[in-house]
Design an enzyme around this catalytic site. Structure first.
Site, PDB file in Angstrom:
ATOM      1  N   ASP A 156      -2.263  -6.455   8.386  1.00  0.00           N
ATOM      2  CA  ASP A 156      -0.970  -5.836   8.090  1.00  0.00           C
ATOM      3  C   ASP A 156      -1.042  -4.318   8.026  1.00  0.00           C
ATOM      4  OD1 ASP A 156      -2.473  -5.749   5.837  1.00  0.00           O
ATOM      5  OD2 ASP A 156      -1.047  -6.768   4.533  1.00  0.00           O
ATOM      6  N   LYS A 184      -5.834   2.297  -9.896  1.00  0.00           N
ATOM      7  CA  LYS A 184      -4.648   2.968 -10.477  1.00  0.00           C
ATOM      8  C   LYS A 184      -5.050   4.059 -11.486  1.00  0.00           C
ATOM      9  CE  LYS A 184      -1.509  -0.582  -9.272  1.00  0.00           C
ATOM     10  NZ  LYS A 184      -0.895  -1.831  -9.578  1.00  0.00           N
ATOM     11  N   ASP A 236       0.548   0.743   5.935  1.00  0.00           N
ATOM     12  CA  ASP A 236       0.472  -0.662   5.524  1.00  0.00           C
ATOM     13  C   ASP A 236       1.889  -1.198   5.709  1.00  0.00           C
ATOM     14  OD1 ASP A 236       0.763  -2.983   4.070  1.00  0.00           O
ATOM     15  OD2 ASP A 236      -0.324  -2.279   2.322  1.00  0.00           O
TER      16      ASP A 236
HETATM   17  P1  GTP Z   1       1.637  -9.960  -0.056  1.00  0.00           P
HETATM   18  O1  GTP Z   1       1.793 -11.416  -0.432  1.00  0.00           O
HETATM   19  O2  GTP Z   1       2.967  -9.333   0.295  1.00  0.00           O
HETATM   20  O3  GTP Z   1       0.858  -9.171  -1.061  1.00  0.00           O
HETATM   21  O4  GTP Z   1       0.827  -9.891   1.315  1.00  0.00           O
HETATM   22  P2  GTP Z   1      -0.575 -10.563   1.681  1.00  0.00           P
HETATM   23  O5  GTP Z   1      -0.587 -11.968   1.255  1.00  0.00           O
HETATM   24  O6  GTP Z   1      -0.767 -10.326   3.142  1.00  0.00           O
HETATM   25  O7  GTP Z   1      -1.635  -9.846   0.769  1.00  0.00           O
HETATM   26  P3  GTP Z   1      -2.532  -8.565   0.990  1.00  0.00           P
HETATM   27  O8  GTP Z   1      -1.732  -7.510   1.674  1.00  0.00           O
HETATM   28  O9  GTP Z   1      -3.168  -8.233  -0.291  1.00  0.00           O
HETATM   29  O10 GTP Z   1      -3.699  -9.116   1.948  1.00  0.00           O
HETATM   30  C1  GTP Z   1      -4.563  -8.233   2.634  1.00  0.00           C
HETATM   31  C2  GTP Z   1      -4.949  -8.889   3.955  1.00  0.00           C
HETATM   32  O11 GTP Z   1      -5.729 -10.045   3.706  1.00  0.00           O
HETATM   33  C3  GTP Z   1      -3.766  -9.315   4.763  1.00  0.00           C
HETATM   34  O12 GTP Z   1      -4.079  -9.037   6.125  1.00  0.00           O
HETATM   35  C4  GTP Z   1      -3.674 -10.809   4.504  1.00  0.00           C
HETATM   36  O13 GTP Z   1      -3.170 -11.490   5.646  1.00  0.00           O
HETATM   37  C5  GTP Z   1      -5.124 -11.194   4.266  1.00  0.00           C
HETATM   38  N1  GTP Z   1      -5.353 -12.282   3.310  1.00  0.00           N
HETATM   39  C6  GTP Z   1      -5.084 -12.280   1.963  1.00  0.00           C
HETATM   40  N2  GTP Z   1      -5.497 -13.432   1.415  1.00  0.00           N
HETATM   41  C7  GTP Z   1      -6.027 -14.188   2.413  1.00  0.00           C
HETATM   42  C8  GTP Z   1      -6.615 -15.514   2.467  1.00  0.00           C
HETATM   43  O14 GTP Z   1      -6.734 -16.245   1.470  1.00  0.00           O
HETATM   44  N3  GTP Z   1      -7.064 -15.940   3.686  1.00  0.00           N
HETATM   45  C9  GTP Z   1      -6.948 -15.176   4.814  1.00  0.00           C
HETATM   46  N4  GTP Z   1      -7.402 -15.671   5.973  1.00  0.00           N
HETATM   47  N5  GTP Z   1      -6.397 -13.931   4.803  1.00  0.00           N
HETATM   48  C10 GTP Z   1      -5.944 -13.445   3.613  1.00  0.00           C
END
Ligand code: GTP
Length: 334
Positions: free
Chosen positions: A108, A159, A218
């Site tokens: 993302d 933070k 982001d």
């Molecule tokens: P929010 O729910 O809006 O916070 O978004 P998100 O779920 O994408 O969380 P975050 O931005 O913290 O995740 C960072 C990256 O790790 C993103 O590219 C997510 O797709 C990925 N990610 C987070 N958790 C997992 C997981 O359990 N498995 C996989 N494969 N990717 C994950």
């Protein structure tokens, strides 16, 4: 070289758009975010991309039926259950048989970093892992990274309070890792790379980091997703993409300013669209005014939306006037 791209998050902050489309498959200026990201990996010499998918692989399989994205072959690694970032990286890397230096990217983010310079920095340092860092205006909202003059990470400060650190650089979500990092992550365990694995590597003195001022965003929030689209049509970035997608129907009397219109979208007569993204397949009725909004569904005639996010299944009734709304509201959506 392999790259693991993390695409398994729930994308909760970008709901309701992510209720129907996973965040990495949402278009940015009519090109899926994942394609932007994988094109950048390909330019750095990546020959196979491992998609770390936490749940629901179907949308990815449908989006890339021949298993190729931006000219790079894809390997799908679907976790039995979401394993958080470290668990997902280890599961994906083992699944694809990664046995050499590899790149990891959050699915993302969008950035103009030359990834080969990050790999070169990593190798020059003989690091076990190397983070890409980017500066932010208000470090108090982030996890700040402190590095020494030689480029080794000293400390993470989550933070920070005013005066707690002089650093204003944060983890930008791209890493170069040695396969030995996988030994730090037990098989099948849910674990965060940011909160568990990287601090352990700092304690061992094996984590390097390279700050750069390249374009970086982001895309995980409505206003940053909107911004990432507009940055690709107005010259903010090095590339400029077309603002109207293929087969979109825009009525001759509609006025479109600084906005992206998705493929197959319909914009009827007299619309005024400013600083907005109309996603593929959306239908905007006559005389609608959209400003700073993201629309996937249908907006009835004579409505006005300011700072709104409208999901794919939503139908805004004619003559509705909304400010700062999400339809359906993420808490009410099934
Ligand atoms: P929010 O729910 O809006 O916070 O978004 P998100 O779920 O994408 O969380 P975050 O931005 O913290 O995740 C960072 C990256 O790790 C993103 O590219 C997510 O797709 C990925 N990610 C987070 N958790 C997992 C997981 O359990 N498995 C996989 N494969 N990717 C994950």
């Amino acid at each position: 070289m392999h790259a693991v791209v993390l695409v398994g998050g729930f994308g909760t902050r970008l709901r309701p758009l992510t209720l129907t489309t996973p965040k990495p498959l949402l278009p940015i200026a009519n090109v899926r975010q994942l394609e932007h990201l994988i094109a950048n990996l390909g330019a750095a010499g990546v020959t196979e991309v491992v998609l770390a998918i936490g749940f629901k692989p179907e949308p990815f399989l449908q989006a890339f039926p021949d298993g190729v994205c931006a000219g790079i072959p894809l390997h799908y690694a679907v976790e039995p259950e979401p394993l958080d970032t470290a668990g997902a990286i280890a599961f994906a890397a083992r699944h694809a048989g990664v046995s050499d230096t590899f790149i990891v990217m959050n699915g993302d983010i969008l950035c103009d970093l030359d990834l080969s310079s990050l790999v070169a920095f990593h190798k020059e340092h003989g690091a076990e892992g190397t983070l890409h860092l980017t500066p932010v205006d208000d470090p108090s909202q982030y996890g700040v990274v402190e590095i020494n003059d030689a480029g080794w990470v000293q400390r993470f400060v989550e933070k920070p309070q005013p005066g707690e650190t002089t650093s204003n650089v944060v983890n930008a979500g791209t890493y170069v890792l040695e396969p030995s990092v996988l030994n730090r992550i037990p098989e099948g365990e849910r674990m965060s790379i940011e909160r568990v694995v990287f601090p352990a590597m700092v304690a061992d003195g094996t984590l390097a980091a390279m700050p750069t001022n390249d374009y970086w965003i982001d895309t995980g929030l409505p206003h940053t997703y909107l911004q990432s689209n507009l940055d690709l049509i107005d010259g903010t970035r090095t590339r400029i993409l077309a603002s109207v997608g293929a087969h979109a129907h825009v009525h001759a009397t509609a006025s479109i300013t600084h906005s992206v219109i998705g493929e197959n979208a319909i914009i009827e007569d007299g619309c005024v669209i400013i600083d907005s993204v109309v996603l593929p397949g959306a239908h905007i009725g006559s005389r609608v005014r959209l400003e700073k909004s993201l629309v996937m569904g249908t907006v009835g005639s004579d409505s006005s939306l300011l700072n709104c996010v409208i999901g794919a299944d939503a139908q805004v009734m004619p003559n509705t006037h909304l400010i700062d709304a999400r339809v359906p509201h993420p808490d009410e959506a099934k």
